[in-house]
Design an enzyme around this catalytic site. Structure first.
Site, PDB file in Angstrom:
ATOM      1  N   HIS A 278       1.080  -0.991   0.291  1.00 40.63           N
ATOM      2  CA  HIS A 278      -0.252   0.250  -0.069  1.00 40.63           C
ATOM      3  C   HIS A 278       0.882   1.192   0.131  1.00 40.63           C
ATOM      4  O   HIS A 278      -0.133   2.065  -0.220  1.00 40.63           O
ATOM      5  CB  HIS A 278      -0.639   0.328   1.367  1.00 40.63           C
ATOM      6  CG  HIS A 278      -2.034   1.013   0.699  1.00 40.63           C
ATOM      7  ND1 HIS A 278      -2.773   1.542   0.015  1.00 40.63           N
ATOM      8  CD2 HIS A 278      -2.167   2.072   2.014  1.00 40.63           C
ATOM      9  CE1 HIS A 278      -3.830   2.479   0.552  1.00 40.63           C
ATOM     10  NE2 HIS A 278      -2.967   3.172   2.027  1.00 40.63           N
ATOM     11  N   CYS A 279       2.003   1.247  -0.133  1.00 40.42           N
ATOM     12  CA  CYS A 279       3.151   2.604   0.180  1.00 40.42           C
ATOM     13  C   CYS A 279       4.194   2.429  -1.138  1.00 40.42           C
ATOM     14  O   CYS A 279       3.425   3.688  -1.197  1.00 40.42           O
ATOM     15  CB  CYS A 279       3.760   2.202   1.222  1.00 40.42           C
ATOM     16  SG  CYS A 279       3.196   2.307   2.771  1.00 40.42           S
ATOM     17  N   ILE A 280       4.254   2.017  -1.219  1.00 46.30           N
ATOM     18  CA  ILE A 280       5.595   2.731  -2.268  1.00 46.30           C
ATOM     19  C   ILE A 280       5.224   2.744  -4.213  1.00 46.30           C
ATOM     20  O   ILE A 280       5.413   3.378  -4.296  1.00 46.30           O
ATOM     21  CB  ILE A 280       6.949   0.969  -2.378  1.00 46.30           C
ATOM     22  CG1 ILE A 280       7.612   0.685  -0.765  1.00 46.30           C
ATOM     23  CG2 ILE A 280       7.934   1.659  -3.277  1.00 46.30           C
ATOM     24  CD1 ILE A 280       8.297   0.323  -0.770  1.00 46.30           C
ATOM     25  N   ASP A 283       2.102   5.899  -2.869  1.00 43.29           N
ATOM     26  CA  ASP A 283       2.944   7.592  -1.923  1.00 43.29           C
ATOM     27  C   ASP A 283       3.439   8.354  -2.529  1.00 43.29           C
ATOM     28  O   ASP A 283       2.645   9.579  -2.531  1.00 43.29           O
ATOM     29  CB  ASP A 283       4.005   7.139  -1.212  1.00 43.29           C
ATOM     30  CG  ASP A 283       3.339   6.115   0.049  1.00 43.29           C
ATOM     31  OD1 ASP A 283       1.723   6.054   0.352  1.00 43.29           O
ATOM     32  OD2 ASP A 283       3.687   5.806   1.323  1.00 43.29           O
TER      33      ASP A 283
END
Length: 440
Positions: A278-280, A283
């Site tokens: 869900h991040c890299i 974001d």
């Protein structure tokens, strides 16, 4: 002493003595581990979630997050330290609230802030004076001040005087054996110095890791974006090197290992089938979107995104080449995909690069099946697919075996011995190179 300082001193005393009740909004991969750590530290914790299934599971002590020890949750629920609800009226019973809800991108790669906005509105309806609110969801710089603060102030309170507001980015690395919520350093930035102090007091009362205070929520929001943009760009470089090395007949993994022998000035990053989690993958695009407000085009970030997004196509191309060498087309071939999780030894397939690979296999008419010991079923284009167990017969009948997630509990000797062809996106076998085997 001003009213602001009186409220702050009172709340900090409650936090330091563990007499505060803490709320956690969003009981997912970030929220539930945080709630458990706060309860383990001695606080009474109320979890809030709109998904009734999660609420019921928490109240039964049933764990559904890999980074939470099931017996920890079970024991904390049994002694009344954690409870969960979907009723936001209970916000008035908490002294501090952490917002840990999803911040996805829409189809145009723009931030979808509806979960954060809805959470803030629900909190505002029941906010009491002297409460600390901390946003933990990863987001673009300015969210806390521009979105959260006005919504909470609609309750008739003033930020920094009647309530305290801060941002502290979550730092969760699913599957990491060394760093968990408890011992990972925290960054905290409040709307005022007092807000920062109050929020830092809460985290120091819960966590073992260092709490680093910064001058504003925007700094904390930006540093989180920097963390993941740094990884995104460096992984893109590794992926581009993998594509070029393949064309040149050079082993990119050997190149990276050789470069990593330098004791300074180099940090190894490795290629793969694409980015997941869900991040890299997500974001950096918060920053790309926000930058447009300042008439700035984040060229490097967007190029890195294009490279990483293109890796599933590269994987499909390599599979085609291997099958062609055997006189087979991808259409009609049996493709055994090992792993749908976005990284090894976890049950999380959010934004997994395996999903677009499966979509492309389907488009080309391949017959694919997935083995993943951590995931029993997954959604692809709103359709639920079940994974299967790996057997010698399944391996032998597959025209090609595609290793997309290198789970530790796969039987790699059996995979090598029984597979007709293997394409390995994770360098599982390192220096081995039998005729039926190729790697990224």
């Amino acid at each position: 002493m001003t009213t602001e300082l009186l409220l702050a001193e009172d709340l900090m005393q409650k936090l330091e003595t563990k007499n505060a009740t803490i709320g956690v909004v969003g009981l997912g991969y970030v929220g539930l581990p945080l709630a458990v750590e706060k309860a383990k530290a001695g606080f009474n914790v109320i979890g809030f979630d709109v998904q009734e299934e999660k609420v019921q599971m928490v109240n039964k002590g049933e764990n559904y997050i890999g980074d939470v020890i099931p017996t920890d949750l079970e024991d904390l629920v049994a002694i009344g330290k954690i409870s969960a609800t979907s009723d936001y009226h209970f916000i008035k019973e908490v002294d501090a609230i952490a917002i840990c809800v999803p911040t996805p991108l829409d189809i145009y790669k723009q931030p979808n802030m509806k979960y954060v906005e809805n959470s803030a509105k629900a909190i505002a309806k029941h906010l009491k004076r002297g409460t600390l609110v901390v946003l933990e969801s990863t987001t673009y710089p300015g969210t806390t001040e521009e979105l959260i603060k006005p919504i909470l102030e609609e309750a008739g309170f003033l930020c920094g005087e009647d309530f305290f507001l801060a941002y502290s980015p979550e730092r969760v690395d699913p599957g990491n054996k060394e760093f968990k919520t408890k011992n990972t350093p925290k960054v905290v930035g409040g709307m005022t110095p007092t807000c920062t102090k109050v929020a830092a007091t809460m985290y120091r009362s819960v966590l073992e890791g260092d709490v680093h205070e910064v001058s504003s929520p925007a700094v904390a929001e930006m540093e989180k974006i920097l963390e993941n943009t740094f990884r995104n760009i460096n992984i893109a470089l590794a992926n581009e090197m993998a594509i070029l090395c393949n064309k040149m007949g050079i082993d990119v993994w050997e190149v990276i290992d050789a470069a990593a022998t330098k004791p300074y000035g180099f940090m190894p990053f490795y290629p793969g089938p694409g980015l997941g989690g869900h991040c890299i993958p997500i974001d950096p695009f918060y920053l790309t979107w926000k930058a447009r407000e300042y008439n700035y085009h984040t060229r490097l970030i967007e190029i890195a995104g294009e490279i990483n997004d293109g890796m599933p196509d590269f994987v499909i191309q390599r599979c085609m080449e291997m099958l062609n060498s055997q006189g087979k087309a991808l259409k009609g071939s049996k493709v055994l995909v090992l792993g749908v999780a976005y990284k090894k030894d976890i049950d999380d397939y959010r934004e997994s690069p395996v999903l677009p690979i499966l979509e492309k296999l389907e488009c080309f008419g391949a017959n694919w099946t997935v083995v993943d010991p951590y995931i029993k079923e997954f959604k692809l284009n709103n359709e639920v697919h079940k994974t299967i167990e790996m057997t010698e017969d399944i391996l032998a009948k597959a025209d090609i075996t595609l290793i997309t997630t290198n789970h530790s509990n796969f039987n790699y000797k059996e995979i090598m011995d029984k597979s007709q062809l293997i394409f390995d996106t994770r360098n599982t076998y390192k220096n081995r190179s039998p005729e039926n085997y190729q790697k990224l």
